[in-house]
Enzyme design. Structure first.
Site, PDB file in Angstrom:
ATOM      1  N   PHE A 227      -4.606 -35.632  -5.732  1.00  0.00           N
ATOM      2  CA  PHE A 227      -4.404 -34.564  -4.746  1.00  0.00           C
ATOM      3  C   PHE A 227      -3.952 -33.311  -5.510  1.00  0.00           C
ATOM      4  CE2 PHE A 227      -3.387 -38.668  -2.776  1.00  0.00           C
ATOM      5  CZ  PHE A 227      -4.283 -38.696  -1.726  1.00  0.00           C
ATOM      6  N   CYS A 339       4.788 -35.207   2.463  1.00  0.00           N
ATOM      7  CA  CYS A 339       5.156 -33.927   3.085  1.00  0.00           C
ATOM      8  C   CYS A 339       5.068 -34.009   4.611  1.00  0.00           C
ATOM      9  CB  CYS A 339       4.306 -32.787   2.539  1.00  0.00           C
ATOM     10  SG  CYS A 339       2.551 -32.987   2.825  1.00  0.00           S
TER      11      CYS A 339
HETATM   12  N1  SAH Z   1      -0.201 -31.237  -5.750  1.00  0.00           N
HETATM   13  C1  SAH Z   1      -0.695 -29.948  -5.314  1.00  0.00           C
HETATM   14  C2  SAH Z   1      -0.713 -29.803  -3.811  1.00  0.00           C
HETATM   15  C3  SAH Z   1      -1.513 -30.876  -3.072  1.00  0.00           C
HETATM   16  S1  SAH Z   1      -2.042 -30.413  -1.487  1.00  0.00           S
HETATM   17  C4  SAH Z   1       0.093 -28.835  -5.992  1.00  0.00           C
HETATM   18  O1  SAH Z   1       1.033 -29.106  -6.769  1.00  0.00           O
HETATM   19  O2  SAH Z   1      -0.235 -27.660  -5.781  1.00  0.00           O
HETATM   20  C5  SAH Z   1      -3.061 -31.749  -1.048  1.00  0.00           C
HETATM   21  C6  SAH Z   1      -4.452 -31.725  -1.669  1.00  0.00           C
HETATM   22  O3  SAH Z   1      -5.088 -32.965  -1.324  1.00  0.00           O
HETATM   23  C7  SAH Z   1      -5.401 -30.644  -1.207  1.00  0.00           C
HETATM   24  O4  SAH Z   1      -5.865 -29.922  -2.319  1.00  0.00           O
HETATM   25  C8  SAH Z   1      -6.588 -31.387  -0.536  1.00  0.00           C
HETATM   26  O5  SAH Z   1      -7.847 -30.809  -0.841  1.00  0.00           O
HETATM   27  C9  SAH Z   1      -6.473 -32.741  -1.170  1.00  0.00           C
HETATM   28  N2  SAH Z   1      -6.989 -33.893  -0.411  1.00  0.00           N
HETATM   29  C10 SAH Z   1      -6.775 -34.200   0.897  1.00  0.00           C
HETATM   30  N3  SAH Z   1      -7.277 -35.415   1.197  1.00  0.00           N
HETATM   31  C11 SAH Z   1      -7.849 -35.894   0.068  1.00  0.00           C
HETATM   32  C12 SAH Z   1      -8.514 -37.114  -0.277  1.00  0.00           C
HETATM   33  N4  SAH Z   1      -8.679 -38.079   0.617  1.00  0.00           N
HETATM   34  N5  SAH Z   1      -8.942 -37.252  -1.551  1.00  0.00           N
HETATM   35  C13 SAH Z   1      -8.766 -36.272  -2.472  1.00  0.00           C
HETATM   36  N6  SAH Z   1      -8.114 -35.125  -2.197  1.00  0.00           N
HETATM   37  C14 SAH Z   1      -7.661 -34.931  -0.960  1.00  0.00           C
END
Ligand code: SAH
Length: 395
Positions: A227, A339
């Site tokens: 993520f 979160c």
């Molecule tokens: N760790 C990041 C923030 C994560 S926000 C930081 O430090 O900035 C959550 C992210 O998860 C988003 O970019 C979204 O595109 C991604 N996401 C959501 N569901 C997902 C999935 N099933 N598989 C992969 N990515 C996913």
């Protein structure tokens, strides 16, 4: 000012300083206030409890601007609230060595529904509720003057606006058009932020301190940053001397920005791996290929929007943690987050414990993590704690 009178015995949360009044607690309103207009709040006895913003279409019918005697909710009022929010953060840019901070954190700063992040010279904000929309022109004027920012961009493309009877809206509110890439820094790590197309206000400032702490465990290790969004934890880990970094995200634009952020920090674009895919599937694929990592970061999006979705969310957290823990090499590290406000720190800990048990691994917490300190919490508003994490040793 119109007056909302509460039902008998329904005034306790308001007296204790909780900013929300639900429709079921209101006995009567003596007219038809406009969307977001300030209303005087009285207890059943007639006693004045304060002034709040009227949200006629929301279950949360009033959000309190002010507790105590009647006071005008005008530009001078917002000037004081905003100056107070900035005062809380006066030393944070220096303390955390950054040029990007959450400068207004909604209810926790006494400004319900108003969330504003500052990225260098650019302000990026969400106005999520009727009262915030009503106050917007005053907030924009005052904050431009107080901060000396060059731009104020609006990102009120949030689902909650529909519940408030407001359309979603984005665009320039004041000043000049912001650049496509605003370069911010967290310590010596640089990130490009796109306030027009990025998530939320453009970037996840709430993980700043956790990125710094988690990166300090990265030197010499293979790091899996799931993520990843625009690289956050992984870029910080690379800068801290990680042996390899693998980012996984479902969003192509997020990964494109992660590549830019890698090069911004002096690394070649091919120095890290950028994997576009569903984390649940990619973690299984790593498992099937027998891959392991010295540091695994799990930072999923909100799995629960409301309390009723808690069960579904718990399954999601259990799955992702089970898969993630299995990939940590013996003696390696896990940084896992939630979160979802509906998942309490205790509940989250229980889920990770179950995942560790099912994975057959011994997992010890070395540090609990929280949203960064500029995302202040009001003692009277426990709902404001949403981001929690566990930094764990995995045996
Ligand atoms: N760790 C990041 C923030 C994560 S926000 C930081 O430090 O900035 C959550 C992210 O998860 C988003 O970019 C979204 O595109 C991604 N996401 C959501 N569901 C997902 C999935 N099933 N598989 C992969 N990515 C996913």
């Amino acid at each position: 000012m119109f007056t909302a009178t509460l039902k008998p015995k329904r005034d306790r949360p308001t007296r204790l300083g909780h900013p929300w009044i639900f429709s079921g607690a209101i006995d009567a309103i003596d007219g038809t206030p406009a969307l977001g207009e300030p209303v005087l709040v009285r207890a059943a006895s007639g006693e004045i409890l304060g002034v709040g913003a009227w949200s006629p279409e929301s279950q949360i019918r009033i959000r309190m601007w002010h507790f105590g005697k009647e006071t005008p909710i005008d530009e001078a009022f917002f000037h004081e609230k905003l100056a107070a929010a900035l005062a809380v953060r006066a030393e944070m840019a220096t303390r955390f060595n950054t040029n990007a901070l959450r400068i207004v954190n909604a209810e926790a700063d006494g400004l319900p529904g108003i969330t504003i992040d500052q990225y260098g010279d650019v302000l990026s904000g969400q106005f999520a509720i009727a009262g915030a929309e009503w106050a917007k022109p005053m907030i924009v004027r005052e904050l431009m003057a107080l901060t000396g920012a060059k731009s104020f961009y609006e990102r009120s493309d949030v689902d909650g606006r529909a519940r408030e009877g407001l359309p979603q809206t984005t665009g320039l509110l004041a000043g000049e058009e912001p650049p496509e890439q605003i370069v911010i820094h967290e310590g010596d790590v640089k990130f490009g932020v796109d306030v027009r197309k990025g998530h939320k206000t453009g970037y996840y400032l709430d993980q700043r301190e956790s990125r710094r702490i988690v990166a300090s465990y990265a030197a010499g290790r293979d790091v899996l940053n799931t993520f990843s969004y625009t690289g956050g934890f992984g870029v910080a880990a690379q800068k801290a001397g990680a042996k390899s970094v693998t980012h996984v995200d479902i969003s192509a634009p997020a990964l494109a920005q992660a590549r830019i952020n890698t090069t911004l920090n002096g690394f070649a674009e091919d120095s890290a791996t950028f994997l576009q895919g569903n984390v649940f599937q990619e973690l299984r694929a790593f498992r099937d290929r027998g891959r392991s990592f010295g540091l695994v970061i799990l930072d999923p999006p909100k799995f629960a929007d409301t309390r009723s979705q808690t069960m579904k969310a718990l399954r999601g957290y259990k799955d992702v943690n089970l898969l993630g823990i299995k990939l940590v090499e013996k003696g390696g590290w896990l940084a896992t987050f939630s979160c979802s406000g509906a998942i309490t720190p205790e509940l989250f800990r229980t889920v990770v414990a179950e995942a560790a048990h099912d994975a057959g691994r011994t997992v010890r917490i070395v540090q609990e993590l929280r949203q960064a300190p500029d995302h202040v919490e009001a003692l009277t508003f426990p709902e404001g704690l949403y981001l929690k994490g566990l930094l764990c040793h995995v045996e």
